[in-house]
Design a protein around this motif. Sequence first.
Motif, PDB file in Angstrom:
ATOM      1  N   SER A  63      10.800   3.553  -1.246  1.00 45.78           N
ATOM      2  CA  SER A  63      10.179   3.607  -2.572  1.00 45.78           C
ATOM      3  C   SER A  63       8.671   3.405  -2.495  1.00 45.78           C
ATOM      4  O   SER A  63       8.168   2.685  -1.627  1.00 45.78           O
ATOM      5  CB  SER A  63      10.802   2.556  -3.491  1.00 45.78           C
ATOM      6  N   GLN A  79       6.971   1.737  -4.612  1.00 44.24           N
ATOM      7  CA  GLN A  79       6.667   0.342  -4.929  1.00 44.24           C
ATOM      8  C   GLN A  79       6.805  -0.540  -3.694  1.00 44.24           C
ATOM      9  O   GLN A  79       6.007  -1.462  -3.468  1.00 44.24           O
ATOM     10  CB  GLN A  79       7.603  -0.163  -6.039  1.00 44.24           C
ATOM     11  N   TYR A  80       7.842  -0.263  -2.887  1.00 39.42           N
ATOM     12  CA  TYR A  80       8.020  -1.024  -1.647  1.00 39.42           C
ATOM     13  C   TYR A  80       6.800  -0.852  -0.742  1.00 39.42           C
ATOM     14  O   TYR A  80       6.282  -1.836  -0.179  1.00 39.42           O
ATOM     15  CB  TYR A  80       9.279  -0.547  -0.928  1.00 39.42           C
ATOM     16  N   ASP A  87       3.785  -2.726  -2.212  1.00 41.18           N
ATOM     17  CA  ASP A  87       3.911  -4.183  -2.031  1.00 41.18           C
ATOM     18  C   ASP A  87       3.699  -4.566  -0.560  1.00 41.18           C
ATOM     19  O   ASP A  87       3.022  -5.559  -0.257  1.00 41.18           O
ATOM     20  CB  ASP A  87       5.289  -4.665  -2.486  1.00 41.18           C
ATOM     21  N   SER A 143      -2.225  -0.222  -4.333  1.00 44.88           N
ATOM     22  CA  SER A 143      -1.666   0.327  -5.570  1.00 44.88           C
ATOM     23  C   SER A 143      -0.717   1.479  -5.273  1.00 44.88           C
ATOM     24  O   SER A 143      -0.756   2.075  -4.184  1.00 44.88           O
ATOM     25  CB  SER A 143      -2.799   0.827  -6.472  1.00 44.88           C
ATOM     26  N   ARG A 144       0.131   1.821  -6.262  1.00 44.05           N
ATOM     27  CA  ARG A 144       1.009   2.996  -6.131  1.00 44.05           C
ATOM     28  C   ARG A 144       0.171   4.258  -5.978  1.00 44.05           C
ATOM     29  O   ARG A 144       0.558   5.181  -5.272  1.00 44.05           O
ATOM     30  CB  ARG A 144       1.922   3.109  -7.371  1.00 44.05           C
TER      31      ARG A 144
END
Length: 318
Positions: A20, A22-23, A26, A31-32
């Motif tokens: 993902s 987001q993974y 993080d 940022s995405r």
Amino acid sequence: MSLKFKVLNELKENRGCFVSGQYLADKFNVSRGAVWKSIKSIRDEGYKIESVTNKGYRIVSENDVISEDEIKHYLKEYSNDINIIIYDSVDSTNNMLKRMFIDGIPNNTLIIADEQTNGKGRFGRSFYSPAKTGLYFSLLIKPEFDTSTAVLITGVIAVAICRAIETLAGKHPGIKWINDIYMDNKKIAGILTEASSGFESGKFDYIIIGVGINLSTDNFPDELAEIAGSLNSDISKNRLIGDILYNFYKIYYSLPDTEYMKEYRKYSILINHDISYNIENVTYSGKVIGIDDFGGLIISNSNGITTLKSGEVTIIDF
């Protein structure tokens, strides 16, 4: 290590699975949007990345894409020393560097091409360089040492190639003096070293080291079919280039120390073999009994002991 390389490496480690956005954001504390830009950059290099809403990204195929970031990763402490330029097709990587030198390219510029339309070999010969099945690159260096030390350069890159192949592929290459790499009695790689020197300074303006390696080529022209072969290993091109150049710089920065010549002799396929060679249009034969620290071929024949500094030899009892 760039974010692009970190994202690419994460996708490779999770090959076949979605990761993902987001993974990734993080994990790398970005940022995405930064992740998306990295994915776009990876795709622009030729990697096929699948993206699915609510699942993330998955690497579909990398096609062994040549990547500056990956090569520099394998170069380790030498990664900042090199300027890498990648082409789909050129006439000759050596010729490209000669033209670029006139425009003032920096020391340690590396050109890599997927194909050469007019690859160069020694004595005006061509080097067969089809797309997708080989590895073709040239490195321009501007050494500070004098011309007497420069004769070692071909030997340095030959040992570097053999080290990398032996370590990564678990195979046993050999060096056919001066500039060919053999495996299973067939030539799998060639080296062409060219130089330009200043008459008054006695120093080199540049040395260009050209390397061509047959990775999976199996459809050679008729005149090469009996003598040419391929590495036939699943090593990535980036890893192979990176390891070759890592080993090259490791030796190069230790010159004029010739300790590496012990390895050169170990890899030589000429020592203790009978050969023929040509001097001033006269053909001689003899037995190779050694190689000196400057790469000279030590030959014993009916006239005594001679040391061949350059030229071309043919193995009689191969």
